[in-house]
Design a protein around this motif. Structure first.
Motif, PDB file in Angstrom:
ATOM      1  N   LEU A   1       0.426   5.772   0.798  1.00  0.00           N
ATOM      2  CA  LEU A   1      -0.416   6.848   1.325  1.00  0.00           C
ATOM      3  C   LEU A   1       0.186   8.188   0.965  1.00  0.00           C
TER       4      LEU A   1
ATOM      5  N   ASP B   1      -9.388   4.210   4.714  1.00  0.00           N
ATOM      6  CA  ASP B   1      -9.811   5.072   3.610  1.00  0.00           C
ATOM      7  C   ASP B   1      -8.664   5.887   3.030  1.00  0.00           C
ATOM      8  N   TRP B   2      -7.575   6.027   3.773  1.00  0.00           N
ATOM      9  CA  TRP B   2      -6.455   6.841   3.311  1.00  0.00           C
ATOM     10  C   TRP B   2      -5.481   6.081   2.422  1.00  0.00           C
TER      11      TRP B   2
ATOM     12  N   VAL C   1       0.845  -1.207   0.000  1.00  0.00           N
ATOM     13  CA  VAL C   1       0.000   0.000   0.000  1.00  0.00           C
ATOM     14  C   VAL C   1       0.874   1.250   0.000  1.00  0.00           C
TER      15      VAL C   1
ATOM     16  N   ARG D   1      -7.311   9.791  -6.877  1.00  0.00           N
ATOM     17  CA  ARG D   1      -5.995   9.294  -6.475  1.00  0.00           C
ATOM     18  C   ARG D   1      -5.620   8.024  -7.244  1.00  0.00           C
ATOM     19  N   VAL D   2      -6.545   7.074  -7.259  1.00  0.00           N
ATOM     20  CA  VAL D   2      -6.278   5.810  -7.926  1.00  0.00           C
ATOM     21  C   VAL D   2      -6.006   6.050  -9.408  1.00  0.00           C
TER      22      VAL D   2
ATOM     23  N   VAL E   1      -3.982   3.590  -0.603  1.00  0.00           N
ATOM     24  CA  VAL E   1      -4.158   3.229  -2.006  1.00  0.00           C
ATOM     25  C   VAL E   1      -3.331   1.973  -2.257  1.00  0.00           C
TER      26      VAL E   1
ATOM     27  N   TRP F   1      -2.462   7.478  -9.834  1.00  0.00           N
ATOM     28  CA  TRP F   1      -1.420   6.466  -9.651  1.00  0.00           C
ATOM     29  C   TRP F   1      -1.420   5.447 -10.783  1.00  0.00           C
ATOM     30  N   ASP F   2      -2.581   5.095 -11.301  1.00  0.00           N
ATOM     31  CA  ASP F   2      -2.645   4.186 -12.448  1.00  0.00           C
ATOM     32  C   ASP F   2      -1.951   4.814 -13.660  1.00  0.00           C
TER      33      ASP F   2
ATOM     34  N   GLN G   1     -10.765   9.544  -3.493  1.00  0.00           N
ATOM     35  CA  GLN G   1     -10.065   8.282  -3.698  1.00  0.00           C
ATOM     36  C   GLN G   1      -9.989   7.901  -5.173  1.00  0.00           C
TER      37      GLN G   1
ATOM     38  N   TYR H   1       2.769  12.553  -7.563  1.00  0.00           N
ATOM     39  CA  TYR H   1       1.316  12.360  -7.612  1.00  0.00           C
ATOM     40  C   TYR H   1       0.619  13.704  -7.859  1.00  0.00           C
TER      41      TYR H   1
END
Length: 328
Positions: free
Chosen positions: A87, A109-110, A85, A278-279, A112, A282-283, A275, A131
């Protein structure tokens, strides 16, 4: 017991930083406990460690707004022991103990999931700075900025956000102009993908409300007069993604660029971004950021070294990204 960089405050409100052992029982509340492998030192972390700005809201505090590692225990079904993971943000290192330690306990929840393409070192070579750079690129693209619109300016080009933004934009086909106060780093910036390097002094002083149209868009991590001059120099319909305040928190500008040229000032927040955003960021980083960029743009230090690095980072003496190996 585990090692952590702990910040304390004396009666005279001076901040003191030291690496010391802590007990797992001292960790703050959260559903997931993580064995941290790597963290990093961002501008905000440097402010916290040096006490130059009231970033830390309560003491004692473990700084570090980023970390990557593996889950040790979890009370949330989304994560199980062994999961990799990462963060970014969410107030860790400010109001909740952060990543400059060998363990962290945080809200589920924080977190990824770490993209399979990245090691924990890779993730922290990107960190909040990289990011955020991707969030800025996404903000420009959301507003229709394309390579054929013209050159894109990146301010604070030698910093973490700036350097990753240059690499991302250039590989998407944009002509990138890099603003820096370190002319001796021009070769490095061009290796990242910058087509032109300009002296930040041309942007950092008070300027006219409207100036020659030079750029179709910009990524700004500097703020103050620099951001005002960038807005004044954008082409008609241009967009600037603003994400930092290295020069200052003020914005000594006029409405002229916005009402006469249709300029858009797009604010980019990385700390509390949703979220899904964020995902997605990062993807995209996993797909679009070449590994050779990370290797050429990143240094690695031990946990105790972060204390001495902080004032150098604030003084603009650090190139690119710095990963902290918390076990070293």
């Amino acid at each position: 017991m585990f090692q952590a960089l702990l910040l304390t405050q004396s009666d005279d409100r001076a901040t003191h930083a030291a690496v010391q052992p802590l007990d797992e029982a001292q960790l703050p509340e959260g559903e997931v406990r993580v064995a941290v492998a790597h963290s990093t030192v961002n501008y905000k972390d440097a402010l916290a460690i040096t006490g130059k700005s009231p970033v830390v809201r309560s003491f004692p505090m473990v700084p570090g707004i980023d970390f990557a590692g593996s889950v040790v225990e979890s009370a949330d079904a989304r994560f199980k022991p062994g999961d990799a993971v990462l963060l970014n943000g969410w107030g860790v290192g400010e109001v909740h103990w952060g990543g400059l330690a060998q363990q962290a306990r945080v809200k589920a929840d924080w977190l990824v999931p770490l993209p399979a393409a990245f090691t924990t070192h890779d993730a922290m070579a990107i960190g909040t700075a990289g990011y955020t750079a991707m969030l800025c690129v996404m903000a420009l693209q959301d507003r229709g900025v394309t390579p054929d619109a013209g050159a894109v300016l990146v301010t604070g080009a030698n910093g973490g956000v700036g350097s990753i933004a240059i690499a991302l934009l250039s590989r998407l086909g944009f002509e990138v102009h890099a603003s820096t106060g370190r002319a001796n780093e021009a070769a490095h910036l061009k290796a990242l993908g910058a087509a032109e390097v300009i002296d930040r002094a041309t942007l950092s002083a008070p300027g006219k409300p409207l100036q020659k149209e030079r750029w179709a868009a910009a990524v700004d991590s500097v703020g103050s007069h620099t951001l005002a001059n960038v807005c004044a120099s954008l082409k008609y319909g241009g967009t600037v993604a603003a994400c930092g305040l290295a020069q200052g928190m003020d914005l000594p500008a006029t409405v002229a660029p916005f009402i006469l040229r249709g300029v858009t000032l797009a604010g980019v927040d990385s700390v509390y971004a949703p979220q899904a955003r964020r995902v997605s960021a990062w993807d995209r980083l996993a797909r679009e950021l070449p590994r050779e960029v990370l290797a050429a743009n990143t240094g690695t230090i031990g946990l105790a070294d972060a204390i001495g690095l902080a004032p150098r980072l604030l003084a603009g003496q650090v190139r690119g990204r710095v990963v902290v190996d918390v076990a070293a």
